[in-house]
Design a protein around this motif. Structure first.
Motif, short mmCIF file in Angstrom:
data_model
loop_
_atom_site.label_atom_id
_atom_site.label_comp_id
_atom_site.label_asym_id
_atom_site.label_seq_id
_atom_site.Cartn_x
_atom_site.Cartn_y
_atom_site.Cartn_z
N GLY A 262 0.34 -1.33 -0.15
CA GLY A 262 -0.27 -0.18 0.14
C GLY A 262 0.88 1.20 -0.02
O GLY A 262 0.46 2.46 -0.66
N LEU A 263 1.97 1.30 0.92
CA LEU A 263 2.87 2.34 0.41
C LEU A 263 3.37 2.49 -0.80
O LEU A 263 3.48 3.40 -1.48
N ALA A 264 4.12 1.89 -0.96
CA ALA A 264 4.26 1.55 -3.06
C ALA A 264 3.39 2.06 -3.80
O ALA A 264 3.60 3.26 -4.39
N GLN A 265 1.92 1.10 -3.41
CA GLN A 265 1.06 2.09 -4.90
C GLN A 265 0.47 3.76 -3.97
O GLN A 265 0.22 4.84 -4.73
N GLY A 266 0.70 3.91 -2.53
CA GLY A 266 0.10 5.39 -2.46
C GLY A 266 1.88 7.00 -3.10
O GLY A 266 0.95 7.61 -3.28
N LEU A 267 2.76 5.65 -2.60
CA LEU A 267 4.31 6.83 -3.69
C LEU A 267 3.96 6.97 -5.01
O LEU A 267 3.90 8.29 -5.92
N VAL A 283 6.88 4.23 -12.04
CA VAL A 283 6.82 2.87 -12.89
C VAL A 283 8.58 1.63 -11.79
O VAL A 283 8.15 0.60 -11.64
N TYR A 284 9.14 2.34 -11.05
CA TYR A 284 9.65 2.18 -10.49
C TYR A 284 9.83 2.06 -8.53
O TYR A 284 10.03 0.80 -8.33
N LEU A 285 8.78 2.63 -8.53
CA LEU A 285 7.82 2.91 -7.12
C LEU A 285 6.72 1.68 -7.62
O LEU A 285 6.80 1.22 -6.37
N LEU A 286 6.42 1.26 -8.87
CA LEU A 286 5.23 0.58 -8.57
C LEU A 286 6.06 -1.25 -8.89
O LEU A 286 5.11 -2.57 -8.25
N ILE A 287 7.23 -1.44 -9.18
CA ILE A 287 8.01 -2.86 -9.28
C ILE A 287 8.40 -3.01 -8.18
O ILE A 287 8.34 -4.49 -7.70
N LEU A 288 8.59 -2.12 -7.43
CA LEU A 288 9.25 -1.98 -5.89
C LEU A 288 8.92 -3.52 -4.75
O LEU A 288 9.77 -4.65 -4.23
N PRO A 289 7.53 -3.29 -4.72
CA PRO A 289 7.10 -4.41 -3.70
C PRO A 289 7.04 -5.93 -4.75
O PRO A 289 7.72 -6.87 -4.15
N VAL A 291 9.45 -7.30 -6.95
CA VAL A 291 11.19 -7.61 -6.73
C VAL A 291 11.18 -7.44 -5.14
O VAL A 291 11.89 -8.78 -4.97
N LEU A 292 10.95 -7.05 -4.12
CA LEU A 292 11.25 -7.93 -2.83
C LEU A 292 10.69 -8.68 -2.45
O LEU A 292 11.07 -9.64 -1.84
N THR A 293 8.87 -9.06 -2.92
CA THR A 293 8.29 -10.79 -3.26
C THR A 293 9.03 -11.34 -3.54
O THR A 293 9.88 -12.77 -2.69
N ILE A 294 9.93 -11.21 -4.50
CA ILE A 294 10.86 -12.54 -5.62
C ILE A 294 12.08 -12.44 -4.91
O ILE A 294 12.69 -13.93 -3.90
N LEU A 295 12.64 -11.66 -4.34
CA LEU A 295 13.84 -11.71 -2.81
C LEU A 295 13.23 -12.63 -2.02
O LEU A 295 13.73 -13.60 -1.19
N ALA A 296 11.32 -12.44 -1.49
CA ALA A 296 11.94 -12.72 -0.26
C ALA A 296 11.52 -14.96 -0.35
O ALA A 296 11.83 -15.51 0.20
N LEU A 297 11.20 -14.87 -1.65
CA LEU A 297 10.80 -16.24 -2.04
C LEU A 297 12.29 -16.68 -2.51
O LEU A 297 12.37 -17.95 -2.49
N THR A 298 13.28 -16.34 -3.29
CA THR A 298 14.10 -16.42 -3.17
C THR A 298 15.25 -17.19 -1.86
O THR A 298 16.00 -17.09 -2.44
#
Length: 319
Positions: A262-267, A283-289, A291-298
């Motif tokens: 929500g913070l990323a979407q709000g930004l 677009v960078y603010l939109l893809i950040l969540p 990217v972090l999710t992929i990092l979490a899953l890996t």
């Protein structure tokens, strides 16, 4: 613009954008803790958004200021009934749960757009006139600095979503019902031998996921979109599913991930008004969540271990 002034804009926006994701993610926790994968959260949000808007448009003159609340209740019931399709397919008929969830997504979008076209004779509904209003939380909004940032100019649904996350945590981890739900998701055969009805518990988990996703869809549609079209729900259900995984199938973890999304979407919505963010491409603010999710899953942010029986249909007496 000072940092405090920026936070007074960013935080309330993040809270109201995150509320639909929190509700839907909590529903995902219920379903997946019971052992049923629910890719269909997107479709269930669509049904909730559609029913919430249509109910609001048709009964605003009847119920007045109660209409937004009753819209959410109607959306919750409709999405729970729609989730029953997923439950029957994946639990009773033991169909592939991912395929069933994808089918729910397509069916929900197609059905809702078909009904919109037939009811309103155009590609979207009319805009609603009665919705939730911004509010200041009594007493808490008077706290210096913190009150202005967290408790002023927000929507009541944001605070209810956070409260529900705490309630769901208590239910899942501190009650006999929660213990049974987790048991059928971890080791259904052991739960069965202890007298727990695995099928019933999984049905309850999926129906609760539908109810919560319906609330999330209705909240998004009635507060943010204010109407319904093919683009009203566009990926929020998948973001909520990612929040479930990012939060490691824990209600409070899912809430935290949803707040971050929500913070990323709000930004991305208000970034242009914040001096130190306006030069960053949206677009960078939109893809950040993501990217972090992929990092979490890996494994870069700790392992995310799913319930052991997640996605596996249970057949009584079969190992």
């Amino acid at each position: 613009m000072s940092i405090l002034q920026a936070l007074e804009i960013i935080i309330p926006t993040a809270l109201f954008v995150a509320a639909p994701l929190i509700f839907t993610a909590l529903g995902g926790v219920f379903s997946e803790r019971s052992g049923v994968v629910n890719i269909g959260l997107e479709g269930l949000m669509i049904i909730g958004a559609f029913v919430g808007i249509v109910f609001n448009l048709n009964f605003a003159d009847v119920f007045g200021n109660l209409t937004p609340w009753l819209s959410i209740v109607a959306a919750m019931i409709a999405a729970a009934l729609f989730a029953l399709l997923h439950a029957v397919a994946s639990i009773t008929f033991k169909a592939d749960q991912v395929v069933s969830g994808v089918a729910i997504n397509f069916l929900a979008l197609g059905l809702s757009l078909f009904l919109v076209k037939n009811i309103y004779e155009k590609g979207q509904t009319d805009r609603i006139t009665i919705s939730f209003n911004k509010m200041d939380v009594p007493f808490l909004s008077d706290i210096p600095i913190i009150g202005d940032i967290f408790f002023s100019g927000g929507y009541i649904t944001s605070y209810i979503a956070i409260l529900f996350a705490v309630i769901v945590w208590y239910v899942i981890y501190k009650t006999p019902f929660g213990l049974r739900l987790r048991a059928v998701g971890e080791h259904p055969m052991a739960a069965d031998t202890m007298g727990i009805n695995v099928t019933r518990m999984r049905y309850i988990g999926v129906l609760l996921s539908g109810a919560f996703a319906g609330i999330g869809g209705a909240v998004y549609a009635t507060i943010i979109a204010r109407d319904f079209s093919h683009a009203t729900i566009s990926g929020q259900g998948f973001m909520a599913l990612a929040a479930v995984i990012f939060g490691k199938w824990h209600p409070l973890g899912a809430m935290g991930a949803a707040l971050f999304f929500g913070l990323a979407q709000g930004l991305s919505i208000i970034g242009g008004t914040i001096p130190f963010l306006k030069d960053i491409p949206t677009v960078y603010l939109l893809i950040l969540p993501y990217v972090l999710t992929i990092l979490a899953l890996t494994g870069f942010i700790g392992r995310a271990d799913a319930p052991k029986a997640l996605g596996t249909p249970y057949e009584k007496g079969k190992r």
